[in-house]
Design a protein around this motif. Structure first.
Motif, mmCIF file in Angstrom:
data_model
loop_
_atom_site.group_PDB
_atom_site.id
_atom_site.type_symbol
_atom_site.label_atom_id
_atom_site.label_comp_id
_atom_site.label_asym_id
_atom_site.label_seq_id
_atom_site.Cartn_x
_atom_site.Cartn_y
_atom_site.Cartn_z
ATOM 1 N N UNK A 1 0.781 -1.249 -0.088
ATOM 2 C CA UNK A 1 -0.066 -0.101 -0.032
ATOM 3 C C UNK A 1 1.042 1.270 -0.122
ATOM 4 N N UNK A 2 0.540 2.252 -0.760
ATOM 5 C CA UNK A 2 1.200 3.342 -0.890
ATOM 6 C C UNK A 2 1.160 4.363 0.358
ATOM 7 N N UNK B 1 4.540 6.081 5.272
ATOM 8 C CA UNK B 1 4.680 6.014 6.652
ATOM 9 C C UNK B 1 6.302 5.635 6.705
ATOM 10 N N UNK B 2 6.645 4.492 5.905
ATOM 11 C CA UNK B 2 7.902 4.195 6.133
ATOM 12 C C UNK B 2 9.139 4.922 5.676
ATOM 13 N N UNK C 1 -2.842 12.764 2.714
ATOM 14 C CA UNK C 1 -2.494 11.536 3.834
ATOM 15 C C UNK C 1 -1.030 11.144 3.596
ATOM 16 N N UNK C 2 -0.230 11.152 2.422
ATOM 17 C CA UNK C 2 1.168 10.874 2.502
ATOM 18 C C UNK C 2 1.872 11.773 3.430
ATOM 19 N N UNK C 3 1.338 13.005 3.318
ATOM 20 C CA UNK C 3 2.388 14.028 4.218
ATOM 21 C C UNK C 3 1.912 13.766 5.498
ATOM 22 N N UNK C 4 1.058 13.505 6.191
ATOM 23 C CA UNK C 4 0.659 13.304 7.578
ATOM 24 C C UNK C 4 1.171 11.831 7.895
ATOM 25 N N UNK D 1 12.355 1.543 -4.391
ATOM 26 C CA UNK D 1 12.611 0.765 -5.527
ATOM 27 C C UNK D 1 11.592 -0.455 -5.411
ATOM 28 N N UNK D 2 11.125 -0.884 -4.442
ATOM 29 C CA UNK D 2 10.496 -2.077 -4.580
ATOM 30 C C UNK D 2 9.097 -2.024 -3.772
ATOM 31 N N UNK D 3 8.846 -0.838 -3.182
ATOM 32 C CA UNK D 3 7.292 -0.642 -2.412
ATOM 33 C C UNK D 3 6.347 0.294 -3.235
#
Length: 155
Positions: A2-3, A8-9, A101-104, A152-154
């Motif tokens: 999941x993007x 988060x990672x 959502x990505x920023x948070x 690269x992979x996620x």
């Protein structure tokens, strides 16, 4: 994967080393793994941007080993990590129509990476008798390796 998990990672990576996350995202954009062209973050893929972030990230890695480097938990360092985590998470989110959502999640990941990374490093240093350099180098390897795997992979 999941993007949003990737956002988060990459924030966790920023919590470990503030500039490594935007460097990885910038390289991913430059190499076409992350599509940010025509967005407000398109500059991450410009010709010189990944190189500038890479030099800054290397400087941060070197600076981390110096005896007078402050804790990552003091306000300027902590805030920088949260901001670079938010930027990197936003980049991943923007490429998939989920900027906020990505920023948070990137910012939240940076908090986890900052506090968790400090605790992890401290415990390992105590476990090996107070020698910080080997653990700092291990943390560098984890940071860079994780950043590469995420972009690269996620994605």
């Amino acid at each position: 994967m999941n993007i949003l998990i990737a956002a988060f990672l990459i924030g966790v990576v920023a919590g470990l080393r503030a500039i490594s996350a935007p460097a990885a995202v910038s390289w991913a954009t430059r190499l076409g793994l992350l599509s940010l062209g025509g967005t407000w973050l398109g500059w991450l893929g410009y010709q010189w941007t990944p190189w500038i972030f890479t030099v800054a990230a290397l400087g941060e890695i070197i600076n981390d080993k110096l005896p007078n480097t402050p804790s990552r938990k003091v306000p300027p360092q902590f805030i920088t990590r949260v901001l670079t985590g938010a930027l990197s998470g936003a980049a991943i989110g923007t490429a998939h129509a989920a900027t906020v959502a990505g920023a948070l999640l990137g910012a939240g990941g940076a908090v986890v990476g900052t506090l968790g990374g400090a605790e992890f490093r401290g415990r390992l240093v105590r476990a090996i008798g107070g020698k910080d350099l080997p653990i700092a180098l291990l943390e560098d390897c984890i940071t860079v390796g994780s950043a590469i795997l995420i972009v690269r992979f996620l994605l």
